[in-house]
Design an enzyme around this catalytic site. Structure first.
Site, PDB file in Angstrom:
ATOM      1  N   CYS A 117      -7.043  -1.370 -13.513  1.00 36.60           N
ATOM      2  CA  CYS A 117      -5.814  -0.682 -13.966  1.00 36.60           C
ATOM      3  C   CYS A 117      -5.198  -1.326 -15.204  1.00 36.60           C
ATOM      4  O   CYS A 117      -4.371  -0.704 -15.868  1.00 36.60           O
ATOM      5  CB  CYS A 117      -4.789  -0.654 -12.846  1.00 36.60           C
ATOM      6  SG  CYS A 117      -5.451   0.038 -11.335  1.00 36.60           S
ATOM      7  N   HIS A 257       2.302   0.581 -15.098  1.00 34.63           N
ATOM      8  CA  HIS A 257       1.169   1.137 -14.352  1.00 34.63           C
ATOM      9  C   HIS A 257       1.717   1.920 -13.157  1.00 34.63           C
ATOM     10  O   HIS A 257       2.618   1.465 -12.464  1.00 34.63           O
ATOM     11  CB  HIS A 257       0.264   0.008 -13.879  1.00 34.63           C
ATOM     12  CG  HIS A 257      -0.831   0.465 -12.968  1.00 34.63           C
ATOM     13  ND1 HIS A 257      -1.622   1.557 -13.258  1.00 34.63           N
ATOM     14  CD2 HIS A 257      -1.260  -0.003 -11.762  1.00 34.63           C
ATOM     15  CE1 HIS A 257      -2.483   1.737 -12.275  1.00 34.63           C
ATOM     16  NE2 HIS A 257      -2.293   0.808 -11.359  1.00 34.63           N
ATOM     17  N   ASN A 287      -2.348   7.276  -8.622  1.00 36.84           N
ATOM     18  CA  ASN A 287      -2.860   6.127  -9.380  1.00 36.84           C
ATOM     19  C   ASN A 287      -4.174   6.529 -10.056  1.00 36.84           C
ATOM     20  O   ASN A 287      -5.158   6.801  -9.370  1.00 36.84           O
ATOM     21  CB  ASN A 287      -3.077   4.964  -8.406  1.00 36.84           C
ATOM     22  CG  ASN A 287      -3.587   3.709  -9.085  1.00 36.84           C
ATOM     23  OD1 ASN A 287      -3.986   3.732 -10.245  1.00 36.84           O
ATOM     24  ND2 ASN A 287      -3.592   2.616  -8.347  1.00 36.84           N
TER      25      ASN A 287
HETATM   26  N1  ACO Z   1      -0.997   7.985   6.348  1.00 34.18           N
HETATM   27  C1  ACO Z   1      -0.387   7.547   7.467  1.00 34.18           C
HETATM   28  N2  ACO Z   1      -0.440   6.264   7.859  1.00 34.18           N
HETATM   29  C2  ACO Z   1      -1.119   5.409   7.083  1.00 34.18           C
HETATM   30  C3  ACO Z   1      -1.772   5.803   5.911  1.00 34.18           C
HETATM   31  C4  ACO Z   1      -1.699   7.159   5.540  1.00 34.18           C
HETATM   32  N3  ACO Z   1      -2.284   7.642   4.436  1.00 34.18           N
HETATM   33  N4  ACO Z   1      -2.374   4.735   5.341  1.00 34.18           N
HETATM   34  C5  ACO Z   1      -2.098   3.676   6.130  1.00 34.18           C
HETATM   35  N5  ACO Z   1      -1.340   4.076   7.191  1.00 34.18           N
HETATM   36  C6  ACO Z   1      -0.821   3.275   8.295  1.00 34.18           C
HETATM   37  C7  ACO Z   1      -1.624   2.008   8.503  1.00 34.18           C
HETATM   38  O1  ACO Z   1      -2.743   2.257   9.330  1.00 34.18           O
HETATM   39  C8  ACO Z   1      -0.597   1.112   9.181  1.00 34.18           C
HETATM   40  O2  ACO Z   1      -0.532   1.471  10.536  1.00 34.18           O
HETATM   41  P1  ACO Z   1      -0.418   0.343  11.697  1.00 34.18           P
HETATM   42  O3  ACO Z   1       0.876  -0.355  11.420  1.00 34.18           O
HETATM   43  O4  ACO Z   1      -0.436   1.152  12.945  1.00 34.18           O
HETATM   44  O5  ACO Z   1      -1.609  -0.536  11.502  1.00 34.18           O
HETATM   45  C9  ACO Z   1       0.717   1.502   8.538  1.00 34.18           C
HETATM   46  O6  ACO Z   1       0.484   2.802   7.939  1.00 34.18           O
HETATM   47  C10 ACO Z   1       1.215   0.537   7.471  1.00 34.18           C
HETATM   48  O7  ACO Z   1       0.166   0.236   6.586  1.00 34.18           O
HETATM   49  P2  ACO Z   1       0.385  -0.744   5.354  1.00 34.18           P
HETATM   50  O8  ACO Z   1      -0.915  -0.904   4.619  1.00 34.18           O
HETATM   51  O9  ACO Z   1       1.061  -2.003   5.800  1.00 34.18           O
HETATM   52  O10 ACO Z   1       1.423   0.108   4.484  1.00 34.18           O
HETATM   53  P3  ACO Z   1       2.162  -0.300   3.155  1.00 34.18           P
HETATM   54  O11 ACO Z   1       3.602  -0.138   3.313  1.00 34.18           O
HETATM   55  O12 ACO Z   1       1.676  -1.614   2.603  1.00 34.18           O
HETATM   56  O13 ACO Z   1       1.687   0.831   2.135  1.00 34.18           O
HETATM   57  C11 ACO Z   1       0.132   1.090   0.296  1.00 34.18           C
HETATM   58  C12 ACO Z   1       0.316   0.974   1.837  1.00 34.18           C
HETATM   59  C13 ACO Z   1       0.812   2.356  -0.145  1.00 34.18           C
HETATM   60  C14 ACO Z   1      -1.349   1.148   0.009  1.00 34.18           C
HETATM   61  C15 ACO Z   1       0.777  -0.125  -0.404  1.00 34.18           C
HETATM   62  O14 ACO Z   1       0.415  -1.312   0.245  1.00 34.18           O
HETATM   63  C16 ACO Z   1       0.399  -0.239  -1.880  1.00 34.18           C
HETATM   64  O15 ACO Z   1       0.800   0.539  -2.698  1.00 34.18           O
HETATM   65  N6  ACO Z   1      -0.354  -1.291  -2.270  1.00 34.18           N
HETATM   66  C17 ACO Z   1      -0.630  -1.613  -3.659  1.00 34.18           C
HETATM   67  C18 ACO Z   1      -1.616  -0.678  -4.311  1.00 34.18           C
HETATM   68  C19 ACO Z   1      -1.870  -1.155  -5.732  1.00 34.18           C
HETATM   69  O16 ACO Z   1      -0.965  -1.481  -6.463  1.00 34.18           O
HETATM   70  N7  ACO Z   1      -3.132  -1.296  -6.119  1.00 34.18           N
HETATM   71  C20 ACO Z   1      -3.391  -1.926  -7.402  1.00 34.18           C
HETATM   72  C21 ACO Z   1      -3.814  -1.017  -8.412  1.00 34.18           C
HETATM   73  S1  ACO Z   1      -5.159   0.021  -7.940  1.00 34.18           S
HETATM   74  C22 ACO Z   1      -6.595  -0.378  -8.860  1.00 34.18           C
HETATM   75  O17 ACO Z   1      -6.725  -1.420  -9.467  1.00 34.18           O
HETATM   76  C23 ACO Z   1      -7.770   0.597  -8.792  1.00 34.18           C
END
Ligand code: ACO
Length: 330
Positions: A117, A257, A287
């Site tokens: 990214c 980003h 993204n």
């Molecule tokens: N729908 C419903 N529930 C979901 C989903 C979904 N799509 N995805 C995950 N969950 C559930 C999980 O299973 C988990 O359930 P559990 O508590 O029963 O285990 C719960 O939701 C919480 O999951 P988390 O991963 O802790 O959720 P979080 O608040 O961290 O959000 C997210 C997830 C959106 C992915 C976030 O962590 C994020 O944005 N991370 C950074 C992404 C990023 O910046 N990437 C870098 C750039 S990308 C690149 O370089 C290609």
């Protein structure tokens, strides 16, 4: 005789997004998720998905043609093409070579870079060096991604996040005060296992086993990635301001980003910027990795949100991990 360094500026921008829109409601039919979960956790409402005949070079070339038009130069005046992508048409030839062939940039060198990214900002920084030393006069940078083809559509943790798009910019020698003021590039390979695509390279060459284990798709530990993203994007913003001898008060527009609205808001808070000084389109495109900032700045320009003399701050974070920032006087 001492030769003074020249200045480089962004002379034109362009972008292209595929026509097909995939909404959160559509995703509810594919995996166990909800519009409510995706919206609250990420800010994303919809993303674009490329048609089968659209490849990274095809959509990149569309953005490139727009950027060339905006800069008022012809493809055969280009000295170099740098494409930032993690989804090249194929491992080689470089996607830049394919774009060169489509647009007819017969005199340009061609190279791809892979910084996930952060790739667009890495490309800006590299182009800046070539122009500043006087080596080249006209450089095309393209940031193009078709993430839908490396997304695991059975993994709700990742498939709701990504989309397809391309952005481009022409970097030229500046004859005015418009310039790339400074850039800051960073990374830490110790985080390699938090966000990666394990299959298809020299570590895990393609085999039936790699396909059965779904190693050809993006893997991400979202929560851990989130924390490092907030810290490093904020630090990168501060570092480039410090490098330029400027402060957050000088920033006219932050173009971050677009991975997650909550990450953008955390960076915005750290920089104490009001909403009208932050460009956001993650709700519409999700993204798109290297393409997010390239598309966002091109949109902001087309919408008249960028004026000559404005100080624009780009800041990115991605797989590697990589992080990067750049300050532009428009
Ligand atoms: N729908 C419903 N529930 C979901 C989903 C979904 N799509 N995805 C995950 N969950 C559930 C999980 O299973 C988990 O359930 P559990 O508590 O029963 O285990 C719960 O939701 C919480 O999951 P988390 O991963 O802790 O959720 P979080 O608040 O961290 O959000 C997210 C997830 C959106 C992915 C976030 O962590 C994020 O944005 N991370 C950074 C992404 C990023 O910046 N990437 C870098 C750039 S990308 C690149 O370089 C290609």
């Amino acid at each position: 005789m001492v030769q003074h360094l020249k200045h480089a500026y962004i002379a034109g921008t362009g972008y292209y997004v595929p026509k097909k829109v995939l909404t959160n409601k559509d995703l509810e039919k594919i995996v166990d998720t909800s519009d409510e979960w995706i919206t609250t956790r990420t800010g994303i409402k919809e993303r674009r998905i490329a048609a089968r005949e659209e490849t990274t070079s095809v959509i990149g070339a569309k953005a490139a043609k727009q950027a060339l038009k905006a800069a008022g130069i012809k493809a055969d005046e280009l000295d170099l093409i740098i494409t930032a992508t993690i989804t090249p048409d194929m491992p080689f030839p470089a996607t830049s070579a394919l774009i060169q062939n489509i647009i007819g940039a017969c005199k340009a060198g061609v190279v791809d870079i892979e910084a996930a990214c952060s790739g667009y900002i890495y490309a800006i920084s590299m182009a800046n060096q070539f122009i500043r030393t006087g080596e080249y006069k006209n450089i095309l940078i393209v940031a193009s991604e078709i993430l839908s083809r490396i997304t695991d559509w059975e993994d709700r943790n990742t498939c709701v996040l990504f989309g397809d798009a391309a952005g481009a910019a022409v970097i030229r020698e500046s004859q005015s005060k418009s310039e790339i003021i400074a850039a800051y590039l960073g990374g830490d390979g110790a985080y390699k296992d938090l966000l990666y695509l394990p299959g298809g390279g020299s570590l895990n060459p393609v085999s039936k086993a790699t396909i059965d284990k779904r190693l050809h798709y993006i893997k991400m530990k979202g929560n851990e990635t989130f924390k490092v993203a907030v810290t490093q994007m904020s630090l990168s913003a501060e570092k480039v301001l410090e490098k330029a001898g400027m402060t957050k008060k000088d920033v006219s527009l932050l173009v971050p980003h677009q991975a997650n609205l909550r990450i953008i808001q955390a960076v915005q808070k750290r920089l104490e910027l009001p909403d009208d000084k932050v460009y956001i389109n993650v709700n519409r495109y999700g993204n798109t990795s290297a393409a997010t900032i390239a598309v966002a700045i091109a949109e902001a320009v087309q919408e008249g949100k960028v004026k000559k003399g404005d100080i624009i701050l780009f800041v990115a974070f991605g797989g590697g991990f990589t992080w990067a920032s750049a300050l532009i006087r428009w």
